[in-house]
Write a protein that holds these residues in place. Structure first.
Motif, PDB file in Angstrom:
ATOM      1  N   UNK A  70      93.939  77.072  13.958  1.00  0.00           N
ATOM      2  CA  UNK A  70      94.791  75.887  13.944  1.00  0.00           C
ATOM      3  C   UNK A  70      93.442  74.702  14.484  1.00  0.00           C
ATOM      4  N   UNK A  71      92.882  75.490  15.446  1.00  0.00           N
ATOM      5  CA  UNK A  71      91.797  74.314  16.230  1.00  0.00           C
ATOM      6  C   UNK A  71      90.778  73.644  14.869  1.00  0.00           C
ATOM      7  N   UNK A  72      90.368  74.792  14.168  1.00  0.00           N
ATOM      8  CA  UNK A  72      89.371  74.405  13.046  1.00  0.00           C
ATOM      9  C   UNK A  72      90.073  73.333  12.032  1.00  0.00           C
ATOM     10  N   UNK A  73      91.208  73.867  11.739  1.00  0.00           N
ATOM     11  CA  UNK A  73      92.323  72.929  11.082  1.00  0.00           C
ATOM     12  C   UNK A  73      92.171  71.285  11.480  1.00  0.00           C
ATOM     13  N   UNK A  74      92.417  71.328  12.795  1.00  0.00           N
ATOM     14  CA  UNK A  74      92.540  70.171  13.547  1.00  0.00           C
ATOM     15  C   UNK A  74      91.394  69.366  13.558  1.00  0.00           C
ATOM     16  N   UNK A  75      90.239  70.169  13.668  1.00  0.00           N
ATOM     17  CA  UNK A  75      88.987  69.443  13.480  1.00  0.00           C
ATOM     18  C   UNK A  75      88.485  68.806  12.093  1.00  0.00           C
ATOM     19  N   UNK A  76      88.895  69.667  11.008  1.00  0.00           N
ATOM     20  CA  UNK A  76      88.484  69.405   9.566  1.00  0.00           C
ATOM     21  C   UNK A  76      89.292  68.000   9.380  1.00  0.00           C
ATOM     22  N   UNK A  77      90.698  68.183   9.769  1.00  0.00           N
ATOM     23  CA  UNK A  77      91.457  67.204   9.376  1.00  0.00           C
ATOM     24  C   UNK A  77      91.273  65.638  10.107  1.00  0.00           C
ATOM     25  N   UNK A  78      90.641  65.910  11.242  1.00  0.00           N
ATOM     26  CA  UNK A  78      90.328  64.614  11.951  1.00  0.00           C
ATOM     27  C   UNK A  78      89.131  64.068  11.492  1.00  0.00           C
ATOM     28  N   UNK A  79      88.159  65.155  11.268  1.00  0.00           N
ATOM     29  CA  UNK A  79      87.163  64.703  10.485  1.00  0.00           C
ATOM     30  C   UNK A  79      87.078  63.982   9.190  1.00  0.00           C
ATOM     31  N   UNK A  80      88.060  64.379   8.178  1.00  0.00           N
ATOM     32  CA  UNK A  80      88.178  63.967   6.967  1.00  0.00           C
ATOM     33  C   UNK A  80      88.907  62.744   7.256  1.00  0.00           C
ATOM     34  N   UNK A  81      89.873  62.574   7.741  1.00  0.00           N
ATOM     35  CA  UNK A  81      90.634  61.104   7.923  1.00  0.00           C
ATOM     36  C   UNK A  81      89.723  59.951   8.523  1.00  0.00           C
ATOM     37  N   UNK A  82      88.880  60.466   9.450  1.00  0.00           N
ATOM     38  CA  UNK A  82      87.867  59.663  10.055  1.00  0.00           C
ATOM     39  C   UNK A  82      86.827  59.094   9.157  1.00  0.00           C
ATOM     40  N   UNK A  83      86.272  60.089   8.378  1.00  0.00           N
ATOM     41  CA  UNK A  83      85.243  59.721   7.389  1.00  0.00           C
ATOM     42  C   UNK A  83      86.234  58.894   6.274  1.00  0.00           C
ATOM     43  N   UNK A  84      87.167  59.145   6.027  1.00  0.00           N
ATOM     44  CA  UNK A  84      87.964  58.198   5.237  1.00  0.00           C
ATOM     45  C   UNK A  84      87.944  56.647   5.756  1.00  0.00           C
ATOM     46  N   UNK A  85      88.369  56.853   7.149  1.00  0.00           N
ATOM     47  CA  UNK A  85      88.419  55.567   7.626  1.00  0.00           C
ATOM     48  C   UNK A  85      87.028  54.690   7.679  1.00  0.00           C
ATOM     49  N   UNK A  86      86.015  55.461   7.650  1.00  0.00           N
ATOM     50  CA  UNK A  86      84.618  54.817   7.751  1.00  0.00           C
ATOM     51  C   UNK A  86      84.313  54.350   6.346  1.00  0.00           C
ATOM     52  N   UNK A  87      84.788  55.107   5.302  1.00  0.00           N
ATOM     53  CA  UNK A  87      84.618  54.722   4.045  1.00  0.00           C
ATOM     54  C   UNK A  87      85.258  53.369   3.741  1.00  0.00           C
ATOM     55  N   UNK A  88      86.526  53.321   4.262  1.00  0.00           N
ATOM     56  CA  UNK A  88      87.371  52.091   4.236  1.00  0.00           C
ATOM     57  C   UNK A  88      86.680  50.880   4.989  1.00  0.00           C
ATOM     58  N   UNK A  89      86.361  51.090   5.884  1.00  0.00           N
ATOM     59  CA  UNK A  89      85.655  49.948   6.736  1.00  0.00           C
ATOM     60  C   UNK A  89      84.622  49.694   5.981  1.00  0.00           C
ATOM     61  N   UNK A  90      83.511  50.400   5.534  1.00  0.00           N
ATOM     62  CA  UNK A  90      82.441  49.964   4.704  1.00  0.00           C
ATOM     63  C   UNK A  90      83.120  49.056   3.424  1.00  0.00           C
ATOM     64  N   UNK A  91      84.058  49.621   2.822  1.00  0.00           N
ATOM     65  CA  UNK A  91      84.525  49.062   1.605  1.00  0.00           C
ATOM     66  C   UNK A  91      84.935  47.717   1.896  1.00  0.00           C
ATOM     67  N   UNK A  92      85.503  47.517   3.039  1.00  0.00           N
ATOM     68  CA  UNK A  92      86.363  45.998   3.503  1.00  0.00           C
ATOM     69  C   UNK A  92      85.245  45.224   3.818  1.00  0.00           C
ATOM     70  N   UNK A  93      84.007  45.572   4.064  1.00  0.00           N
ATOM     71  CA  UNK A  93      82.737  44.832   4.398  1.00  0.00           C
ATOM     72  C   UNK A  93      82.412  44.009   3.129  1.00  0.00           C
ATOM     73  N   UNK A  94      82.969  44.620   2.035  1.00  0.00           N
ATOM     74  CA  UNK A  94      82.521  43.778   0.585  1.00  0.00           C
ATOM     75  C   UNK A  94      83.556  43.297  -0.017  1.00  0.00           C
ATOM     76  N   UNK A  95      84.743  43.166   0.841  1.00  0.00           N
ATOM     77  CA  UNK A  95      85.950  42.479   0.293  1.00  0.00           C
ATOM     78  C   UNK A  95      85.940  41.219   0.589  1.00  0.00           C
ATOM     79  N   UNK A  96      85.975  40.133  -0.022  1.00  0.00           N
ATOM     80  CA  UNK A  96      85.942  38.562   0.613  1.00  0.00           C
ATOM     81  C   UNK A  96      87.149  38.381   1.572  1.00  0.00           C
ATOM     82  N   UNK A  97      88.227  39.020   1.373  1.00  0.00           N
ATOM     83  CA  UNK A  97      89.371  38.593   2.422  1.00  0.00           C
ATOM     84  C   UNK A  97      89.605  39.382   3.567  1.00  0.00           C
TER      85      UNK A  97
END
Length: 138
Positions: A70-97
């Protein structure tokens, strides 16, 4: 227990759909709906990424039963969601609005922890309850 392709599809489809929804929503201006309160956007980020981490925890738990604690699942899940958040912020840097925001990323990370912990607690409590029920039968 062998997992079928149908089961994999059932558990991973919500993760994929939710990621697509987040990506599409990031292409447009932030919707200004609902009541206004301080830091509303951070609460929305925490909620969205909490849901994403919980969905990812759920999918991984079924995909690799017994391979991750369960702790490994927790770590993997948090890492995945956070990395997706990073990709979302990078994506937003290129969106005009839109704009990239480190505080949004912090909210994504915080929400990911809460969402994965919440799902972990629900599944742990459910398992504990099943164990008690079996004990009482004997």
């Amino acid at each position: 227990m062998k997992i079928t392709k149908k089961q994999l599809f059932f558990y991973w489809l919500p993760v994929t759909v939710f990621c697509v929804i987040l990506f599409i929503q990031s292409c447009f201006p932030s919707p200004d709906v609902g009541p206004l309160f301080p830091h509303k956007d951070k609460v929305l980020h925490m909620t969205a990424y909490g849901v994403l981490a919980a969905l990812f925890y759920r999918a991984c738990r079924v995909t690799w039963p017994g391979h991750l604690t369960p702790v490994q699942l927790l770590a993997v899940s948090v890492c995945f969601a956070t990395l997706y958040g990073v990709s979302d912020e990078v994506h937003q840097a290129f969106v005009a609005v839109r704009q990239a925001d480190g505080y949004d990323l912090l909210a994504d990370f915080s929400g990911s922890i809460l969402g994965a912990l919440g799902y972990m607690a629900m599944t742990f409590e459910k398992k504990a309850g099943e164990g008690k029920h079996r004990k009482n039968r004997q």
